[in-house]
Design a protein around this motif. Structure first.
Motif, PDB file in Angstrom:
ATOM      1  N   UNK A 158       1.045  -1.096  -0.238  1.00 15.40           N
ATOM      2  CA  UNK A 158       0.315  -0.481   0.031  1.00 15.40           C
ATOM      3  C   UNK A 158       0.749   1.290   0.286  1.00 15.40           C
ATOM      4  N   UNK A 159       1.942   1.146  -0.296  1.00 14.75           N
ATOM      5  CA  UNK A 159       2.439   2.438   0.186  1.00 14.75           C
ATOM      6  C   UNK A 159       3.331   3.446  -1.108  1.00 14.75           C
ATOM      7  N   UNK A 160       3.410   2.606  -2.329  1.00 14.69           N
ATOM      8  CA  UNK A 160       3.174   3.474  -3.437  1.00 14.69           C
ATOM      9  C   UNK A 160       1.483   3.357  -3.600  1.00 14.69           C
ATOM     10  N   UNK A 161       0.824   2.991  -3.852  1.00 11.75           N
ATOM     11  CA  UNK A 161      -0.746   4.025  -4.307  1.00 11.75           C
ATOM     12  C   UNK A 161      -0.854   5.131  -2.949  1.00 11.75           C
ATOM     13  N   UNK A 162      -0.873   4.737  -1.627  1.00 16.09           N
ATOM     14  CA  UNK A 162      -1.056   6.279  -0.531  1.00 16.09           C
ATOM     15  C   UNK A 162      -0.356   6.588  -0.554  1.00 16.09           C
ATOM     16  N   UNK A 163       1.191   7.058  -1.325  1.00 15.79           N
ATOM     17  CA  UNK A 163       2.231   7.831  -1.214  1.00 15.79           C
ATOM     18  C   UNK A 163       1.485   9.117  -2.352  1.00 15.79           C
ATOM     19  N   UNK A 164       0.454   8.120  -3.846  1.00 14.91           N
ATOM     20  CA  UNK A 164       0.419   9.022  -4.388  1.00 14.91           C
ATOM     21  C   UNK A 164      -0.990   9.760  -4.039  1.00 14.91           C
ATOM     22  N   UNK A 165      -1.863   8.914  -3.021  1.00 14.73           N
ATOM     23  CA  UNK A 165      -2.946   9.623  -2.347  1.00 14.73           C
ATOM     24  C   UNK A 165      -2.283  10.791  -1.506  1.00 14.73           C
ATOM     25  N   UNK A 166      -1.291  10.915  -0.742  1.00 14.09           N
ATOM     26  CA  UNK A 166      -1.149  11.945  -0.440  1.00 14.09           C
ATOM     27  C   UNK A 166      -0.329  13.067  -0.634  1.00 14.09           C
ATOM     28  N   UNK A 167       0.202  13.041  -2.011  1.00  8.69           N
ATOM     29  CA  UNK A 167       0.411  14.378  -2.892  1.00  8.69           C
ATOM     30  C   UNK A 167      -0.688  14.584  -4.350  1.00  8.69           C
ATOM     31  N   UNK A 168      -2.323  14.437  -3.392  1.00  7.79           N
ATOM     32  CA  UNK A 168      -3.320  14.126  -4.917  1.00  7.79           C
ATOM     33  C   UNK A 168      -3.461  15.699  -3.309  1.00  7.79           C
ATOM     34  N   UNK A 169      -3.498  16.151  -1.751  1.00  6.85           N
ATOM     35  CA  UNK A 169      -3.450  16.959  -1.883  1.00  6.85           C
ATOM     36  C   UNK A 169      -2.400  17.918  -1.530  1.00  6.85           C
ATOM     37  N   UNK A 170      -1.035  17.221  -1.741  1.00  8.07           N
ATOM     38  CA  UNK A 170      -0.269  18.638  -1.072  1.00  8.07           C
ATOM     39  C   UNK A 170       0.944  18.774  -2.369  1.00  8.07           C
ATOM     40  N   UNK A 171       0.570  17.953  -3.443  1.00  9.07           N
ATOM     41  CA  UNK A 171       1.409  18.577  -4.714  1.00  9.07           C
ATOM     42  C   UNK A 171       0.734  19.132  -5.420  1.00  9.07           C
TER      43      UNK A 171
END
Length: 600
Positions: free
Chosen positions: A174-187
């Protein structure tokens, strides 16, 4: 005092550099008499802050001289360093454990990828339903706890070890998908490459640090020590992660107003969008979109060569050139050292080219991805036919360094074509890449096991690198033809809302004008056959001829019926009847006109 003022100036300059100088506000030097710009940071109103946690009352959750979004990227990078450093432990340990059968080793190498494959797509879906930062941190923390149980089971219970490795793969999936989920709001859109590649370079920095650190620990403290070292390191990282990283910028209690305003205004707030559920995810569009398949193929090709180096680089150098384990680890770290530098540098360069308008997003993604893959494949061919250790390591180092540019291609492409579904697409593409991680160890062991002669071992390893080069060349061709950097129609929420069925569209047929209004409003004109608002002559002939009357005076020529100006925002809107013709002037002579005009 002069000393403190100088220190504050240095700190201010450093902070402005790490936060990108906030060029997005277009703040320029003004005269004292010039009115203030509403877009300037000083004019941003104070927002309501979430309550401070207990620990935040004593220590603020921030890193000095770093913006909050760069803090997230830096800690994500450290998390990947820990995760991929743990994967190097097994490659070094098996060089010391010659008594374990090769079939068992190949099963242990691939077992983590079977678990890693299973949770890719569910991880992407979970990242849209739950806080992605908690998924990312919890996955790495649990994997580090499981790492403590690897040494006791490696020799005594290999089958139990495979179960532990599968569990590690399940949580790490789940690390790679959740990292993209983080950038959905932060990047912000123009910082996606920079922030994402800064985080993902931890994958290569983890290998860079994991090989020499593991080699030193194995030589001086035994083969079990790297497993315990990374277990403690990962738990320490997890404590910092849950303290400093929040789900969204709006939930950070100490974020600056100007950074919060910049992130939210650049990403936009779509409050009307329905929550993502399994039913409303466009699964069919995912698997019928060629740009999505271009990402899938690129991820498979990159994963094949990456896991080839992570799992077998040490074995290749040892089998072909008989290098000792500590020196082997130092040589193996060289390619990943350059990769760690190239990946974030490539992200900065990619964003610069897009921001200046030098290249489009599609051109940037194709250039970086195909160039990186093509150069790595070329140097892999040099490795396959090299005769000395110096030539092999030099070619391997240069090839891996060039592949760092590809991370600014396919690995960020999900956020370009479908930011709303980026975490799900990342799970799908990384799952396909994990298939390469499952197949690669089996293929390499099949090609290299059971060979004792040095010349035959060298030939078999040459076949391994030739196969890796062919995989990359195929990825270059497919991605270069089908990749895209534009938002796809099925991922555009606004376009989907506009395409929803409206019963008034079937009642009143309207067509678009060939000219566009400068104010962004759509100009419409009356269709050929209006159904309402006009008087049409009857189509049927009367049964009895009308009585003959004197011919009425010929009315003056009438101008064509006026059309409501569609560019007027006060006359247009959701009412479709405003675009129709005004009812024409009556022409009958028995009820209208003056008394002299009427006929009876």
């Amino acid at each position: 005092m002069p000393g403190f003022s100088s220190f504050n100036a240095i700190k201010s300059n450093a902070y402005s550099w790490t936060t990108g100088r906030y060029e997005e506000f277009d703040v320029k030097s003004k005269d004292a008499n010039e009115p203030a710009d509403d877009r300037s940071p000083s004019s941003i109103s104070e927002v309501e802050r979430p309550p401070l946690r207990h620990i935040d009352k004593y220590i603020a959750p921030e890193c000095p001289c770093l913006s909050k979004r760069f803090t997230v990227a830096l800690l994500a990078c450290m998390g990947f360093i820990v995760m991929f450093g743990m994967r190097c432990n097994m490659g070094l340990a098996k060089l010391e454990l010659k008594k374990i059968e090769n079939t068992t080793l190949s099963s242990v190498d691939s077992s983590i990828f079977w678990g890693y494959l299973v949770t890719q797509v569910p991880g992407g879906f979970l990242a849209t339903k739950y806080p992605a930062n908690r998924l990312f941190g919890g996955a790495i923390g649990i994997s580090c706890l499981l790492n403590f149980f690897v040494p006791p089971t490696l020799i005594e219970a290999p089958h139990l070890l495979m179960c532990i490795r599968v569990l590690q793969g399940l949580v790490e999936g789940v690390t790679y998908p959740s990292c993209h989920g983080i950038w959905r709001y932060w990047a912000p859109p123009l910082e996606r490459s920079k922030l994402a590649t800064l985080a993902f370079c931890g994958c290569y920095a983890g290998v860079m640090f994991g090989l020499p650190i593991g080699g030193i620990l194995v030589r001086h403290s035994g083969w079990k020590s790297p497993f315990y070292f990374y277990g403690f390191l990962g738990i320490t990282w997890y404590l910092f992660w849950i303290w400093l990283v929040f789900e969204k910028p709006s939930k950070h209690p100490t974020i600056e107003n100007r950074e919060l305003h910049y992130i939210q205004s650049s990403l936009g707030e779509n409050t009307s969008a329905p929550p993502t559920t399994f039913a409303n995810i466009p699964w069919k569009c995912f698997f019928t979109s060629l740009p999505v398949w271009a990402i899938f193929v690129a991820n498979f090709c990159r994963s094949w060569n990456f896991y080839l180096l992570v799992l077998f680089q040490a074995s290749f150098v040892s089998d072909v050139y008989s290098i000792e384990i500590e020196e082997n680890a130092l040589l193996g770290a060289l390619p990943h050292l350059l990769m760690t530098i190239i990946v974030p540098a490539g992200g900065v360069l990619a964003d610069h080219l897009r921001k200046k308008g030098t290249l489009t997003t599609t051109q940037v993604r194709k250039l970086f991805n195909c160039g990186g893959f093509g150069m790595e494949a070329t140097f892999f061919l040099v490795v396959a036919f090299s005769g000395t250790i110096s030539v092999a390591i030099t070619a391997l180092t240069i090839g891996v360094a060039f592949s760092g540019f590809a991370i600014s291609g396919f690995n960020v492409n999900h956020l370009d074509i479908a930011p709303k579904y980026a975490s799900i697409l990342m799970g799908l593409s990384n799952g396909i890449g994990t298939i390469a991680g499952c197949i690669c160890p089996l293929v390499v062991h099949k090609l290299t096991d059971g060979v004792t002669n040095l010349k035959e071992r060298s030939d078999h390893w040459s076949a391994v690198f030739i196969l890796a080069a062919c995989v990359h060349f195929f990825g270059v061709a497919f991605y270069g033809i089908f990749a895209s950097g534009e938002l796809q129609p099925w991922a555009d929420s606004d376009a989907q809302e506009q395409s929803q069925w409206n019963p008034m569209d079937e009642t009143v047929q309207m067509k678009k004008s060939s000219s566009l209004q400068t104010n962004g409003l759509l100009q419409t004109q009356m269709s050929a056959n209006p159904t309402y608002g006009t008087v049409e002559p009857p189509n049927q002939q009367p049964k009895f001829p009308p009585p003959s009357y004197p011919a009425p005076p010929t009315p003056p020529s009438q101008a064509p019926p006026p059309v409501v100006n569609a560019a007027n925002p006060f006359l247009t809107g959701s009412n479709p009847f405003r675009s129709e013709s005004v009812q024409p002037q009556a022409e009958d002579t028995y009820l209208h006109g003056t008394i002299a005009d009427r006929t009876y």
